[in-house]
Design an enzyme around this catalytic site. Structure first.
Site, short mmCIF file in Angstrom:
data_model
loop_
_atom_site.label_atom_id
_atom_site.label_comp_id
_atom_site.label_asym_id
_atom_site.label_seq_id
_atom_site.Cartn_x
_atom_site.Cartn_y
_atom_site.Cartn_z
N GLY A 138 0.74 -1.58 -0.08
CA GLY A 138 -0.48 0.18 -0.22
C GLY A 138 0.70 1.45 -0.13
O GLY A 138 0.19 2.09 0.69
N ALA A 139 2.04 0.79 -0.92
CA ALA A 139 2.84 2.55 -0.49
C ALA A 139 2.47 3.60 -1.75
O ALA A 139 3.59 4.43 -1.70
CB ALA A 139 4.09 2.19 -1.37
N ASN A 140 1.85 3.13 -2.26
CA ASN A 140 1.36 4.67 -3.29
C ASN A 140 0.80 5.97 -2.82
O ASN A 140 0.54 6.46 -3.54
CB ASN A 140 0.30 4.11 -4.67
N GLY A 184 2.75 4.54 3.48
CA GLY A 184 3.39 3.95 3.01
C GLY A 184 3.60 4.30 2.15
O GLY A 184 5.00 4.29 2.26
N TYR A 213 -13.58 -2.86 11.69
CA TYR A 213 -12.06 -2.93 11.34
C TYR A 213 -12.01 -2.90 12.70
O TYR A 213 -10.05 -3.00 12.49
CB TYR A 213 -12.01 -0.68 11.34
#
Length: 307
Positions: free
Chosen positions: A27-29, A33, A172
């Site tokens: 999830g680094a976009n 992240g 969650y």
């Protein structure tokens, strides 16, 4: 003996040289992240941005100074997780299980799991175990203060998908509690196997990211936007607990979070967890259930998890 003259809180300038090390950040976009990947690359690591949308990932990678690459990974699809792991060759020093979704409408992953539990926990559970033969240093998994939110979150073993009783916030919270129980049991298994690899967890406190923008409630979205302006840290500060857990010499199964204002913000430090998140029996039960659901198991051979 020399005195400790340090007066500034820990930050990215304190990250040791990461030259020669490889890290995967899921999830680094964007958000935490991307901030994590940016800091590790700046310190010399080669960072793989593991993202669902590679076009967005390439755009994010273009903003990072250092050695980076983009690979596709959809944590809501176990076939994608397996494809990512099967394509990995060579050592992996650091796996950061950062990706997550929050308070989304009820839905199912491609494999039929409740979306938040399936993405936040089961996807990372499968990814970690499949990559474990390559990992040489540590696994850092992101959790949240929501693991100890009011209402005593627990793992609903009788109804993990919350079928017929779904509510975004409890779903969650369950997924974030699962992240901590996963870390606890992973560390136990690594220790039992004689592996030097460590499993740690981190939470960002309250960080202003786009994670909150998918909440099902317009009122909560509005309140979160207000909180983002008045209380929250930015994504760079929110990533500090993750980075601290990734590079500091800490005991396995540690949890790192912000040290100030009810752990919502501040410099990273070791923090506590709820009793439910520290229960080894529940952690083992969740691990067994996760293996059955994903079909992925811990590599039992000690040699398989050591470099």
């Amino acid at each position: 003996m020399a005195k400790n003259t340090r007066t500034q809180p820990w930050n990215t300038t304190d990250i040791p040289d990461q030259t020669g090390r490889t890290a995967v950040v899921t999830g680094a976009n964007s958000g935490l992240g991307l901030a994590t990947a940016t800091a590790l690359a700046a310190a010399g690591a080669h960072v793989v941005l593991a993202v669902r949308d590679t076009e967005r990932g390439e755009a994010a990678a273009a903003t990072v100074n250092g050695s980076v690459e983009v690979r596709r990974l959809d944590l809501a699809d176990l076939a994608s997780v397996r494809e990512f792991a099967d394509a990995w060759h060579g050592d992996l020093d650091l796996l950061i299980n950062n990706a997550g979704i929050m308070n989304v409408p009820e839905g199912r992953t491609k494999d039929g799991f409740e979306t938040q539990f399936g993405t936040n926990h089961l996807g990372h559970f499968a990814l970690t175990n499949l990559l474990l033969p390559h990992i040489t240093d540590r696994v850092v998994t992101l959790t949240s203060l929501a693991h100890k939110s009011p209402g005593s979150p627990r793992i609903r073993f009788d109804n993990l998908d919350l079928t017929g009783e779904y509510s975004p916030i409890p779903a969650y919270s369950q997924s974030k509690l699962a992240n901590l129980l996963f870390t606890l049991e992973l560390q136990r298994r690594l220790t039992e196997a004689g592996s030097p690899v460590r499993a740690l967890a981190a939470h960002p406190g309250w960080a202003a990211t786009n994670l909150q923008g998918h909440d099902t409630s317009p009122l909560r979205r509005a309140l979160m936007r207000l909180g983002n302006r008045l209380i929250a840290q930015d994504s760079r500060a929110g990533a500090l607990p993750t980075l601290y857990a990734a590079v500091q010499d800490l005991p396995g199964a540690s949890l790192v979070g912000p040290g100030g204002m009810f752990e919502t913000r501040g410099a990273p430090t070791l923090v506590g967890r709820s009793p439910a998140a520290a229960d080894p029996a529940t952690a083992r039960r969740l691990w067994t259930a996760s293996e059955e659901l994903t079909g992925v198991t811990f590599p039992e051979s000690t040699a398989a998890v050591q470099s």
